[in-house]
Design a protein around this motif. Structure first.
Motif: not given
Length: 210
Positions: A67-90
């Motif tokens: 989650f921490g590594l993905l936070l600075p990623v553009p578009w992902l870090g702007e939305n917590a739910a979006r970031l969580a879904i991408v991480a869970l997908t991984g």
């Protein structure tokens, strides 16, 4: 805990819905990626080791670190739910990808040769022979991925994505076992329910395969 359930039932229901939504979204995305990619790897065996190896590396990264590594990623870090879904997908990708590849690879070569002799195209062979025979193995991977996803989704609350993890983190912070259990018990029940339902589907597909 019973007092908390009686006075905060609506909150638990809301967070449970958020938890299910995060998990379901991640699983749909993981299936959309993992199933076709697993099929592709059976057609391009040279890619199997590096691709599955990469998915395995993602699986071993601690959830909070990912989650921490993905936070600075553009578009992902702007939305917590979006970031969580991408991480869970991984995290859900490896079992689906690996089992799809292994399931299709386990289909007897003689059956594939018979399909070719009958004049089936590659798509027809996949649809009518390989996928039906590999279905139970693929479902086993889906089952593992879903249970993993339900568990890891509790950590998503750490980045503000919601879900039952909110109650767990609040309970830990305030040393309130009732809050912890109010989040942990529904999450465990969700995992057990998903495992039971998918296990039933897997069993049905195994019977069909026989």
């Amino acid at each position: 805990m019973m007092r908390f359930l009686s006075s905060h039932g609506w909150e638990i229901a809301r967070l449970t819905f958020e938890h299910v939504w995060l998990t379901a979204s991640a699983m749909l995305l993981a299936v959309a990626i993992g199933l076709p990619l697993g099929i592709l790897l059976t057609r391009r065996p040279a890619l199997a080791r590096p691709v599955i190896g990469f998915a395995n590396v993602v699986q071993t990264v601690p959830s909070l670190a990912l989650f921490g590594l993905l936070l600075p990623v553009p578009w992902l870090g702007e939305n917590a739910a979006r970031l969580a879904i991408v991480a869970l997908t991984g995290y859900a990708l490896l079992p689906i990808l690996r089992n799809t590849y292994a399931g299709i690879e386990s289909v007897d070569d003689e059956l594939a040769n018979v399909a070719d002799a009958l004049g089936m195209t590659g798509w027809q062979r996949l649809k009518k022979v390989e996928l039906p025979l590999a279905a139970s193995v693929i479902m086993a991977g889906l089952r593992t991925a879903t249970v993993t996803c339900v568990g890891v989704a509790t950590i998503a609350a750490a980045i503000g994505a919601g879900g039952l993890g909110e109650l767990i983190f609040r309970g830990v912070a305030s040393v309130d076992n009732g809050l912890v259990l109010a989040g942990a018990v529904p999450a465990a029940l969700l995992a057990l329910l998903a495992d039971t339902l998918l296990g039933w589907v897997e069993k049905r597909l195994t019977v069909r395969r026989i």
